[in-house]
Design a protein around this motif. Structure first.
Motif, PDB file in Angstrom:
ATOM      1  N   ILE A 218     101.595  68.282  58.312  1.00 58.19           N
ATOM      2  CA  ILE A 218     101.090  69.328  57.413  1.00 58.19           C
ATOM      3  C   ILE A 218      99.719  68.942  56.854  1.00 58.19           C
ATOM      4  CG2 ILE A 218     101.467  70.439  55.163  1.00 58.19           C
ATOM      5  CD1 ILE A 218     104.517  70.320  55.872  1.00 58.19           C
ATOM      6  N   ALA A 219      99.580  67.687  56.413  1.00 57.00           N
ATOM      7  CA  ALA A 219      98.329  67.234  55.789  1.00 57.00           C
ATOM      8  C   ALA A 219      97.186  67.092  56.800  1.00 57.00           C
ATOM      9  CB  ALA A 219      98.550  65.907  55.079  1.00 57.00           C
ATOM     10  N   GLN A 220      97.526  66.803  58.045  1.00 57.82           N
ATOM     11  CA  GLN A 220      96.521  66.635  59.102  1.00 57.82           C
ATOM     12  C   GLN A 220      95.383  65.679  58.685  1.00 57.82           C
ATOM     13  OE1 GLN A 220      96.248  68.177  62.389  1.00 57.82           O
ATOM     14  NE2 GLN A 220      98.412  68.521  62.028  1.00 57.82           N
ATOM     15  N   PRO A 221      95.720  64.428  58.307  1.00 58.41           N
ATOM     16  CA  PRO A 221      94.647  63.500  57.933  1.00 58.41           C
ATOM     17  C   PRO A 221      93.767  63.180  59.143  1.00 58.41           C
ATOM     18  CG  PRO A 221      96.726  62.325  58.145  1.00 58.41           C
ATOM     19  CD  PRO A 221      97.033  63.796  58.287  1.00 58.41           C
ATOM     20  N   ASP A 222      92.575  62.685  58.867  1.00 60.32           N
ATOM     21  CA  ASP A 222      91.639  62.354  59.947  1.00 60.32           C
ATOM     22  C   ASP A 222      92.223  61.327  60.915  1.00 60.32           C
ATOM     23  OD1 ASP A 222      89.783  64.099  58.934  1.00 60.32           O
ATOM     24  OD2 ASP A 222      88.704  62.553  57.795  1.00 60.32           O
ATOM     25  N   ASN A 223      93.065  60.459  60.401  1.00 58.29           N
ATOM     26  CA  ASN A 223      93.647  59.413  61.241  1.00 58.29           C
ATOM     27  C   ASN A 223      95.094  59.753  61.655  1.00 58.29           C
ATOM     28  OD1 ASN A 223      94.781  59.086  58.733  1.00 58.29           O
ATOM     29  ND2 ASN A 223      94.438  56.881  58.604  1.00 58.29           N
ATOM     30  N   LEU A 224      95.391  61.034  61.830  1.00 58.31           N
ATOM     31  CA  LEU A 224      96.743  61.470  62.218  1.00 58.31           C
ATOM     32  C   LEU A 224      97.204  60.770  63.489  1.00 58.31           C
ATOM     33  CD1 LEU A 224      99.217  63.295  61.810  1.00 58.31           C
ATOM     34  CD2 LEU A 224      98.033  65.044  63.153  1.00 58.31           C
ATOM     35  N   TYR A 225      96.313  60.650  64.468  1.00 58.33           N
ATOM     36  CA  TYR A 225      96.658  59.987  65.722  1.00 58.33           C
ATOM     37  C   TYR A 225      97.209  58.584  65.457  1.00 58.33           C
ATOM     38  CZ  TYR A 225      95.849  57.029  69.797  1.00 58.33           C
ATOM     39  OH  TYR A 225      95.999  56.103  70.793  1.00 58.33           O
ATOM     40  N   LEU A 226      96.553  57.834  64.584  1.00 60.63           N
ATOM     41  CA  LEU A 226      96.997  56.467  64.301  1.00 60.63           C
ATOM     42  C   LEU A 226      98.351  56.452  63.595  1.00 60.63           C
ATOM     43  CD1 LEU A 226      93.612  54.833  63.221  1.00 60.63           C
ATOM     44  CD2 LEU A 226      94.800  54.651  65.430  1.00 60.63           C
TER      45      LEU A 226
END
Length: 179
Positions: free
Chosen positions: A34-42
């Motif tokens: 939901i938040a979709q942080p810049d480092n979601l992949y990590l």
């Protein structure tokens, strides 16, 4: 002492704790999506690795339980204890960890790599084979639970190597990406 090990109350408590852990894991995952942080992949990659480690721990431990169970007389307290240990390991750790590993792994394969790359296809093939080992172990848990036909301890010593070999191949594909 043995009665305590096969008593269902500690198993229910363990199952409840495992369920809480899975719910927290999924809540963290949902919050991240939901938040979709810049480092979601990590974050997804870290959760995937945690799930894989949990799954591998079960896959490496289960054949050891089978080896000891094979040596226990059918119907003995020891055999009944192994049945409970095997079922709890499968239901509380291995099955949820496998499902989370697959779900997060497929998400990464799709979102990062678009399912492209020979190494990724090879990795998925090896993970499918590892899933086949998991299914084989699940069937053995059912057979032991019903005091069915038992394989020799030597067989389970050999089967103990299958998850290790597949893990090595999967890690090489994921890290080295040889093709």
């Amino acid at each position: 002492m043995v009665e305590h090990q096969i008593d269902h109350r500690p198993g229910n408590k363990a199952r409840s704790r495992a369920l809480v852990a899975i719910v927290v894991f999924l809540a963290v995952l949902g919050g991240l999506l939901i938040a979709q942080p810049d480092n979601l992949y990590l974050w997804i990659k870290a959760l995937h690795i945690i799930a894989v480690i949990s799954w591998m721990a079960g896959l490496l431990y289960m054949p050891r339980l089978f080896i000891y169970h094979t040596d226990a007389p059918v119907g003995s307290d020891q055999s009944e204890t192994f049945k409970v240990m095997e079922q709890r390991l499968l239901r509380v750790i291995m099955n949820p960890a496998m499902m989370l590993s697959w779900g997060l792994g497929l998400y990464l394969a799709w979102s990062v790599y678009g399912f492209q790359g020979g190494w990724l296809h090879a990795k998925i093939l090896f993970v499918m084979l590892l899933t086949g080992v998991h299914i084989h172990f699940s069937r053995a848990v059912r057979a032991f639970a019903h005091d069915g036909t038992r394989r020799e301890a030597r067989y389970w010593r050999l089967m103990n190597e299958a998850p290790t070999v597949l893990m090595i191949l999967i890690v090489i594909m994921a890290v080295v990406k040889p093709f």
